[in-house]
Design a protein around this motif. Structure first.
Motif, PDB file in Angstrom:
ATOM      1  N   ILE A 263      36.866  47.061  41.800  1.00  0.00           N
ATOM      2  CA  ILE A 263      37.490  47.957  41.889  1.00  0.00           C
ATOM      3  C   ILE A 263      37.223  48.366  43.328  1.00  0.00           C
ATOM      4  CG2 ILE A 263      38.186  50.359  41.937  1.00  0.00           C
ATOM      5  CD1 ILE A 263      38.177  50.475  38.619  1.00  0.00           C
ATOM      6  N   VAL A 264      36.440  48.877  44.214  1.00  0.00           N
ATOM      7  CA  VAL A 264      35.901  48.785  45.147  1.00  0.00           C
ATOM      8  C   VAL A 264      36.715  47.623  45.953  1.00  0.00           C
ATOM      9  CG1 VAL A 264      34.621  49.788  46.711  1.00  0.00           C
ATOM     10  CG2 VAL A 264      34.327  50.531  44.394  1.00  0.00           C
ATOM     11  N   LEU A 265      36.123  46.330  45.751  1.00  0.00           N
ATOM     12  CA  LEU A 265      36.173  44.869  46.515  1.00  0.00           C
ATOM     13  C   LEU A 265      38.173  44.742  46.709  1.00  0.00           C
ATOM     14  CD1 LEU A 265      33.431  42.730  45.166  1.00  0.00           C
ATOM     15  CD2 LEU A 265      34.172  44.200  47.442  1.00  0.00           C
ATOM     16  N   THR A 266      38.376  45.254  45.591  1.00  0.00           N
ATOM     17  CA  THR A 266      40.240  44.684  44.879  1.00  0.00           C
ATOM     18  C   THR A 266      40.695  46.173  46.181  1.00  0.00           C
ATOM     19  OG1 THR A 266      40.390  44.501  43.158  1.00  0.00           O
ATOM     20  CG2 THR A 266      41.755  45.214  43.324  1.00  0.00           C
ATOM     21  N   ILE A 267      40.213  46.815  45.922  1.00  0.00           N
ATOM     22  CA  ILE A 267      40.710  48.169  46.836  1.00  0.00           C
ATOM     23  C   ILE A 267      40.722  47.723  48.470  1.00  0.00           C
ATOM     24  CG2 ILE A 267      40.794  50.406  48.002  1.00  0.00           C
ATOM     25  CD1 ILE A 267      40.093  50.962  45.169  1.00  0.00           C
ATOM     26  N   LEU A 268      39.138  47.057  49.188  1.00  0.00           N
ATOM     27  CA  LEU A 268      39.004  47.140  50.225  1.00  0.00           C
ATOM     28  C   LEU A 268      40.128  45.354  50.743  1.00  0.00           C
ATOM     29  CD1 LEU A 268      35.335  47.306  50.654  1.00  0.00           C
ATOM     30  CD2 LEU A 268      37.075  49.027  51.240  1.00  0.00           C
ATOM     31  N   GLY A 269      39.692  44.203  49.715  1.00  0.00           N
ATOM     32  CA  GLY A 269      40.898  43.631  49.976  1.00  0.00           C
ATOM     33  C   GLY A 269      40.796  43.052  48.586  1.00  0.00           C
ATOM     34  N   TYR A 270      42.171  42.177  48.269  1.00  0.00           N
ATOM     35  CA  TYR A 270      42.291  41.615  47.277  1.00  0.00           C
ATOM     36  C   TYR A 270      41.643  40.424  47.374  1.00  0.00           C
ATOM     37  CZ  TYR A 270      45.532  39.626  43.380  1.00  0.00           C
ATOM     38  OH  TYR A 270      46.018  39.018  42.440  1.00  0.00           O
ATOM     39  N   ILE A 271      41.424  39.406  48.176  1.00  0.00           N
ATOM     40  CA  ILE A 271      40.713  38.306  47.618  1.00  0.00           C
ATOM     41  C   ILE A 271      39.230  38.420  47.205  1.00  0.00           C
ATOM     42  CG2 ILE A 271      40.300  36.028  48.948  1.00  0.00           C
ATOM     43  CD1 ILE A 271      42.837  35.878  48.498  1.00  0.00           C
ATOM     44  N   PRO A 272      38.252  39.199  47.733  1.00  0.00           N
ATOM     45  CA  PRO A 272      37.220  39.896  47.184  1.00  0.00           C
ATOM     46  C   PRO A 272      37.028  40.342  46.010  1.00  0.00           C
ATOM     47  CG  PRO A 272      37.681  40.933  49.767  1.00  0.00           C
ATOM     48  CD  PRO A 272      38.681  40.106  49.597  1.00  0.00           C
ATOM     49  N   GLY A 273      38.908  41.294  45.740  1.00  0.00           N
ATOM     50  CA  GLY A 273      37.956  41.292  44.198  1.00  0.00           C
ATOM     51  C   GLY A 273      38.636  39.774  43.675  1.00  0.00           C
ATOM     52  N   ILE A 274      39.197  39.015  43.743  1.00  0.00           N
ATOM     53  CA  ILE A 274      39.325  37.763  42.764  1.00  0.00           C
ATOM     54  C   ILE A 274      37.812  37.450  42.645  1.00  0.00           C
ATOM     55  CG2 ILE A 274      40.830  35.704  42.818  1.00  0.00           C
ATOM     56  CD1 ILE A 274      42.897  37.772  43.559  1.00  0.00           C
ATOM     57  N   VAL A 275      37.420  37.050  44.202  1.00  0.00           N
ATOM     58  CA  VAL A 275      35.641  36.089  44.359  1.00  0.00           C
ATOM     59  C   VAL A 275      35.479  36.814  42.982  1.00  0.00           C
ATOM     60  CG1 VAL A 275      34.252  35.117  45.522  1.00  0.00           C
ATOM     61  CG2 VAL A 275      36.697  34.745  46.428  1.00  0.00           C
ATOM     62  N   HIS A 276      35.109  37.983  43.203  1.00  0.00           N
ATOM     63  CA  HIS A 276      33.705  38.712  42.434  1.00  0.00           C
ATOM     64  C   HIS A 276      34.596  38.557  41.040  1.00  0.00           C
ATOM     65  CE1 HIS A 276      32.405  42.215  40.953  1.00  0.00           C
ATOM     66  NE2 HIS A 276      31.176  41.280  41.265  1.00  0.00           N
ATOM     67  N   ALA A 277      35.204  38.811  40.637  1.00  0.00           N
ATOM     68  CA  ALA A 277      36.263  38.316  38.878  1.00  0.00           C
ATOM     69  C   ALA A 277      35.652  37.191  38.937  1.00  0.00           C
ATOM     70  CB  ALA A 277      37.001  39.257  38.697  1.00  0.00           C
ATOM     71  N   LEU A 278      36.314  36.273  39.562  1.00  0.00           N
ATOM     72  CA  LEU A 278      36.089  34.759  38.527  1.00  0.00           C
ATOM     73  C   LEU A 278      34.357  34.722  38.958  1.00  0.00           C
ATOM     74  CD1 LEU A 278      38.729  32.854  40.795  1.00  0.00           C
ATOM     75  CD2 LEU A 278      38.411  34.106  38.611  1.00  0.00           C
ATOM     76  N   TYR A 279      34.138  35.280  39.651  1.00  0.00           N
ATOM     77  CA  TYR A 279      32.351  34.919  39.717  1.00  0.00           C
ATOM     78  C   TYR A 279      31.686  35.404  38.442  1.00  0.00           C
ATOM     79  CZ  TYR A 279      27.219  35.849  40.666  1.00  0.00           C
ATOM     80  OH  TYR A 279      26.033  35.742  40.386  1.00  0.00           O
ATOM     81  N   ILE A 280      31.602  36.868  37.399  1.00  0.00           N
ATOM     82  CA  ILE A 280      31.392  36.997  36.705  1.00  0.00           C
ATOM     83  C   ILE A 280      32.447  36.606  36.032  1.00  0.00           C
ATOM     84  CG2 ILE A 280      32.028  39.336  35.492  1.00  0.00           C
ATOM     85  CD1 ILE A 280      29.983  39.743  37.823  1.00  0.00           C
ATOM     86  N   ILE A 281      33.260  35.785  35.074  1.00  0.00           N
ATOM     87  CA  ILE A 281      33.993  35.846  34.137  1.00  0.00           C
ATOM     88  C   ILE A 281      32.711  33.909  33.980  1.00  0.00           C
ATOM     89  CG2 ILE A 281      35.204  34.740  33.379  1.00  0.00           C
ATOM     90  CD1 ILE A 281      37.168  36.598  34.372  1.00  0.00           C
ATOM     91  N   PHE A 282      32.808  33.654  35.060  1.00  0.00           N
ATOM     92  CA  PHE A 282      32.066  32.154  35.372  1.00  0.00           C
ATOM     93  C   PHE A 282      30.741  31.700  34.909  1.00  0.00           C
ATOM     94  CE2 PHE A 282      35.808  30.144  37.481  1.00  0.00           C
ATOM     95  CZ  PHE A 282      36.367  29.731  36.925  1.00  0.00           C
ATOM     96  N   ARG A 283      30.011  33.495  35.183  1.00  0.00           N
ATOM     97  CA  ARG A 283      28.481  33.319  35.171  1.00  0.00           C
ATOM     98  C   ARG A 283      28.390  34.350  33.365  1.00  0.00           C
ATOM     99  NH1 ARG A 283      25.367  39.094  37.524  1.00  0.00           N
ATOM    100  NH2 ARG A 283      23.525  38.427  36.970  1.00  0.00           N
ATOM    101  N   TYR A 284      29.162  34.638  33.241  1.00  0.00           N
ATOM    102  CA  TYR A 284      28.647  35.392  31.354  1.00  0.00           C
ATOM    103  C   TYR A 284      29.592  34.248  30.405  1.00  0.00           C
ATOM    104  CZ  TYR A 284      26.611  39.559  33.124  1.00  0.00           C
ATOM    105  OH  TYR A 284      26.332  40.363  33.692  1.00  0.00           O
TER     106      TYR A 284
END
Length: 57
Positions: A36-57
């Motif tokens: 949520i914090v990364l998405t507020i700071l910038g949409y692209i960092p939020g997407i990168v983090h979300a994809l990282y979490i999905i691919f990690r688990y």
């Protein structure tokens, strides 16, 4: 490891609304609030983090 139908739905959710993709993967945890914090700071960092979490688990 092949993708399932739910993984594809999570990826689509992560691109459209990154915190939703993270929430579907790990629930209401620290990673969710970080996204949520990364998405507020910038949409692209939020997407990168979300994809990282999905691919990690």
């Amino acid at each position: 490891m092949p993708f399932t139908g739910t993984d594809i739905c999570k990826i689509i959710a992560a691109v459209l609304l990154p915190p939703l993709g993270v929430f579907l993967e790990v629930g209401c945890s620290g990673q969710f609030f970080l996204n949520i914090v990364l998405t507020i700071l910038g949409y692209i960092p939020g997407i990168v983090h979300a994809l990282y979490i999905i691919f990690r688990y």
